[in-house]
Motif scaffolding. Structure first.
Motif, short mmCIF file in Angstrom:
data_model
loop_
_atom_site.label_atom_id
_atom_site.label_comp_id
_atom_site.label_asym_id
_atom_site.label_seq_id
_atom_site.Cartn_x
_atom_site.Cartn_y
_atom_site.Cartn_z
N ASP A 227 0.83 -1.20 0.00
CA ASP A 227 0.00 0.00 0.00
C ASP A 227 0.86 1.25 0.00
N GLU A 228 2.10 1.12 -0.46
CA GLU A 228 2.99 2.26 -0.53
C GLU A 228 2.54 3.20 -1.64
N GLY A 229 2.85 4.48 -1.46
CA GLY A 229 2.47 5.47 -2.46
C GLY A 229 1.18 6.16 -2.08
N ASP A 230 0.87 7.24 -2.81
CA ASP A 230 -0.32 8.02 -2.50
C ASP A 230 -1.38 7.91 -3.59
N ASP A 231 -1.34 6.83 -4.38
CA ASP A 231 -2.36 6.62 -5.40
C ASP A 231 -3.73 6.52 -4.73
N GLU A 232 -4.71 7.16 -5.31
CA GLU A 232 -6.06 7.06 -4.79
C GLU A 232 -7.07 7.33 -5.89
N ARG A 233 -8.32 7.05 -5.58
CA ARG A 233 -9.41 7.24 -6.54
C ARG A 233 -10.50 8.05 -5.86
N THR A 234 -10.97 9.09 -6.50
CA THR A 234 -12.08 9.88 -5.98
C THR A 234 -13.22 9.86 -7.00
N SER A 235 -14.43 9.67 -6.51
CA SER A 235 -15.58 9.55 -7.39
C SER A 235 -16.71 10.46 -6.93
N THR A 236 -17.53 10.89 -7.88
CA THR A 236 -18.73 11.65 -7.58
C THR A 236 -19.89 11.04 -8.36
N ALA A 237 -21.09 11.18 -7.83
CA ALA A 237 -22.29 10.70 -8.51
C ALA A 237 -23.46 11.57 -8.09
N GLU A 238 -24.19 12.09 -9.06
CA GLU A 238 -25.37 12.90 -8.73
C GLU A 238 -26.32 12.93 -9.91
N SER A 239 -27.57 13.29 -9.60
CA SER A 239 -28.58 13.48 -10.62
C SER A 239 -28.72 14.97 -10.89
N PRO A 339 -1.40 3.00 -11.88
CA PRO A 339 -1.94 3.22 -10.53
C PRO A 339 -1.97 1.92 -9.72
N ASN A 340 -1.81 2.06 -8.41
CA ASN A 340 -1.84 0.93 -7.50
C ASN A 340 -3.29 0.52 -7.25
N PRO A 341 -3.68 -0.70 -7.63
CA PRO A 341 -5.08 -1.09 -7.46
C PRO A 341 -5.48 -1.26 -6.00
N LEU A 342 -4.51 -1.49 -5.12
CA LEU A 342 -4.84 -1.67 -3.70
C LEU A 342 -5.26 -0.34 -3.07
N THR A 343 -4.54 0.73 -3.38
CA THR A 343 -4.86 2.02 -2.78
C THR A 343 -5.98 2.75 -3.51
N THR A 344 -6.24 2.40 -4.77
CA THR A 344 -7.29 3.08 -5.52
C THR A 344 -8.61 2.32 -5.52
N LEU A 345 -8.55 0.98 -5.49
CA LEU A 345 -9.75 0.16 -5.56
C LEU A 345 -9.94 -0.79 -4.38
N GLY A 346 -8.85 -1.07 -3.66
CA GLY A 346 -8.93 -2.05 -2.59
C GLY A 346 -8.64 -3.46 -3.05
N TYR A 347 -8.17 -3.62 -4.29
CA TYR A 347 -7.83 -4.93 -4.83
C TYR A 347 -6.32 -5.13 -4.85
N GLU A 348 -5.89 -6.35 -4.59
CA GLU A 348 -4.49 -6.67 -4.83
C GLU A 348 -4.27 -6.91 -6.31
N GLN A 349 -3.02 -6.77 -6.73
CA GLN A 349 -2.66 -6.98 -8.13
C GLN A 349 -2.51 -8.48 -8.41
N ARG A 350 -3.24 -8.97 -9.38
CA ARG A 350 -3.06 -10.37 -9.79
C ARG A 350 -1.71 -10.49 -10.51
N GLN A 351 -0.98 -11.53 -10.19
CA GLN A 351 0.33 -11.72 -10.80
C GLN A 351 0.18 -12.21 -12.24
N TYR A 352 1.13 -11.79 -13.06
CA TYR A 352 1.13 -12.23 -14.46
C TYR A 352 2.53 -12.04 -15.04
N GLU A 353 2.82 -12.77 -16.04
CA GLU A 353 4.01 -12.58 -16.88
C GLU A 353 3.64 -13.04 -18.27
N VAL A 354 3.54 -12.10 -19.18
CA VAL A 354 2.99 -12.40 -20.50
C VAL A 354 3.84 -11.74 -21.58
N THR A 355 3.68 -12.22 -22.79
CA THR A 355 4.33 -11.64 -23.97
C THR A 355 3.46 -11.98 -25.18
#
Length: 600
Positions: A227-239, A339-355
């Motif tokens: 959870d290092e870093g200051d990445d975050e997500r802010t949202s708004t919703a209105e009618s 962006p860090n998904p843990l600090t912005t969404l609350g999800y851990e990053q799924r591991q991958y290695e692809v090409t």
């Protein structure tokens, strides 16, 4: 940092219930999502899900589509002719209800098949139909997943009404699709690809194409998300309610180091035109006639990457008349790089290695000879590895700064080799001197950013497109590779060739891409982009698919097929390494001289 991910149990309980129920099955092999669209020249369209299918699954879906097409030609086509006057009246009513200047098309063809982008002109990520295709180990059910769009099966008069003459047609289409799908679920698709006796194909690999979660700054050596870093997500919703002939504004504050800002405007009643302005007041996105009362779409959405810090403004204008109410949602994600998904969404990053070269193994497994395809490195090529190779696929620009590498490929073409250049590999065309590539200089090849890897215009009788359907234009599904698929974002790279030198040497064009020339000299999307307020009017039509044939060798150009995955955007559930569409796989096979199974 959020204490837990967004509470989907409260927001989408119906979708979660469907997901959990489907996960209880042990043998889900096919899935179909039945949709209703507005007007179209085609009564029914099959959309292949945005998933990185291997060749066998991609082929099975379109083998099913071929079988369904034959049945709908028999059962639905005659009804379309008989009900032409009924269909015309429905389209007229839709035009009047939505105040359209031009009359929408009347369906005359029974069926078409392609990707989501092929069928409806835009792409998606995160939908249930694509989730169904994910393997079980990634949370899906591993289905061959498709969606169907049925024409004139939506709010034609502002609401969905019971229209007996239409319902009859639609029931014939859906019933036939389901019956044919049941047969496909119990049938074995013939996905064997025939290769010429004794011929060998080599793909040139490069470590630079590899993408790994271990390279992300917030992932530790043992794969944990910090959870290092200051990445975050802010949202708004209105009618928001907008009176007739009035304008309302809403602001979004964009902080320093904001990675992206996104938004959605959905009409509940009435209609508004939507403008997005940056902090200087410059128009960045504009959507006129995209919500409920002026078109059938009802919703607009946008993504702006790397936005200028400051106060952004959404301007909502009601020029239609009558009070309009719209739901407005905005989201800003901060972060330097991905962006860090843990600090912005609350999800851990799924591991991958692809090409992108991960495509080689699955493709090889469906060839009639296991030794027909191999991989080589750029060093291998420089050291003589092309001796005995008949076909060479180069999907990158690594190694073009080394004379030995370029000379080896030049000699390969001069000696009668068949060269397939795709993605950044197309730039190699300007370095080659052997016939037939010598007439194309380096400045004739350009990199453009596009909505997705697709041609704007097909040349249907070309050999490269043999075995594809008329609406198929998408070569690879960019969303699965980490690219933003917003219509105005244009992130996916394509490598294109100026037509004059290409055609002057006898080049056969199979597909064109229209791009806009921007003020900074770059080239970006044209034709499919919606909402880009700063798009240049200067356009260019360039070669995206084509073949140069010489006295000895052959060079094929495929503007994008195996683009390197992008780690720039949020991707908590990982990335795919490759995502060719059925059209892309077929183009590749045709370029290599491999015979894909013929449809019945």
């Amino acid at each position: 940092m959020p204490e837990e991910p967004v509470d989907y149990t409260e927001q989408v309980p119906d979708s979660l219930a469907v997901v959990e129920h489907l996960r209880s099955y042990e043998n889900v092999t096919w899935a179909a999502d039945l949709h209703g669209m507005f007007a179209s020249e085609t009564m029914m369209e099959l959309l292949s899900a945005n998933h990185a299918y291997d060749f066998a699954d991609a082929h099975a879906i379109f083998e099913y589509a071929d079988r369904l097409r034959g049945r709908l030609d028999e059962e639905l086509a005659p009804l379309l002719s008989e009900r032409e006057s009924v269909l015309t009246e429905e389209v007229k009513a839709m035009q009047e209800a939505y105040g359209m200047d031009e009359r929408p098309p009347v369906p005359t063809e029974p069926f078409a098949a392609g990707t989501i982008f092929d069928a409806v002109g835009y792409s998606t990520t995160g939908g249930l139909v694509s989730w169904l295709a994910l393997p079980e180990e990634e949370g899906g059910v591993g289905a061959r997943s498709v969606a169907f769009e049925m024409a004139l099966d939506n709010r034609l008069r502002g609401s969905i009404e019971y229209r007996p003459d239409l319902l009859d047609l639609q029931m014939v289409g859906h019933r036939t699709a389901i019956e044919t799908l049941v047969e496909a679920a119990t049938a074995e698709a013939d996905a064997a690809v025939e290769t010429p006796d004794g011929e060998t194909t080599a793909f040139v690999a490069a470590d630079a194409l590899r993408a790994s979660s271990a390279d992300l700054p917030f992932v530790t050596g043992d794969g944990e998300t910090t959870d290092e870093g200051d990445d975050e997500r802010t949202s708004t919703a209105e009618s928001v309610t907008v009176a007739p002939d009035d304008t309302a504004t809403r602001t979004v504050t964009v902080a320093e180091e904001t990675h992206s800002v996104s938004g959605r405007v959905r009409a509940a009643s009435g209609a508004v035109d939507v403008d997005l302005l940056d902090p200087s007041g410059s128009l960045v996105r504009t959507y006129e006639g995209e919500t409920l009362a002026t078109s059938a779409k009802r919703t607009i959405s946008f993504v702006v990457s790397d936005p200028t810090p400051g106060e952004w403004t959404l301007r909502l204008t009601n020029d239609v008349g009558g009070e309009a109410t719209v739901d407005v949602r905005t989201t800003a994600a901060t972060g330097d790089g991905s962006p860090n998904p843990l600090t912005t969404l609350g999800y851990e990053q799924r591991q991958y290695e692809v090409t992108p070269l991960d495509v080689v193994g699955p493709y090889r497994s469906f060839l009639d000879r296991s030794d027909a395809v191999t991989t080589v490195t750029t060093d291998d090529v420089s050291n003589g590895a092309l001796d005995g190779v008949d076909n060479l696929v180069v999907p990158h620009g690594v190694g073009t700064d080394r004379d030995a590498y370029v000379s080896a490929i030049d000699d390969f073409v001069a000696g009668g080799g068949n060269l397939v250049l795709t993605d950044a590999g197309v730039e190699l065309l300007g370095d080659l001197s052997a016939d037939p590539a010598g007439s194309v200089d380096a400045d004739a090849v350009s990199r453009a950013t596009t909505t997705t890897a697709a041609v704007t215009e097909r040349v249907d009788d070309s050999a490269l497109l043999s075995g594809t359907t008329p609406i198929q234009r998408e070569l690879a599904k960019a969303g699965a590779l980490g690219y933003v698929v917003d219509a105005a974002a244009a992130e996916t790279p394509m490598y294109l060739v100026d037509p004059a030198p290409f055609e002057s040497d006898g080049g056969d064009v199979a597909g064109w891409r229209v791009v806009r020339r921007q003020s900074d000299g770059s080239e970006s999307d044209s034709g499919e982009s919606e909402g880009d307020a700063n798009a240049s009017e200067s356009t260019a039509k360039k070669v995206a698919l084509g073949t140069l044939s010489g006295d000895a060798g052959t060079v094929h150009v495929v503007g994008s097929l195996l683009p390197a995955p992008s780690q720039s955007n949020l991707h908590p559930f990982g990335l795919q390494g490759h995502a060719p569409s059925h059209c892309g796989y077929t183009v590749l096979a045709n370029a290599l001289g491999h015979a894909t199974p013929l449809s019945e």
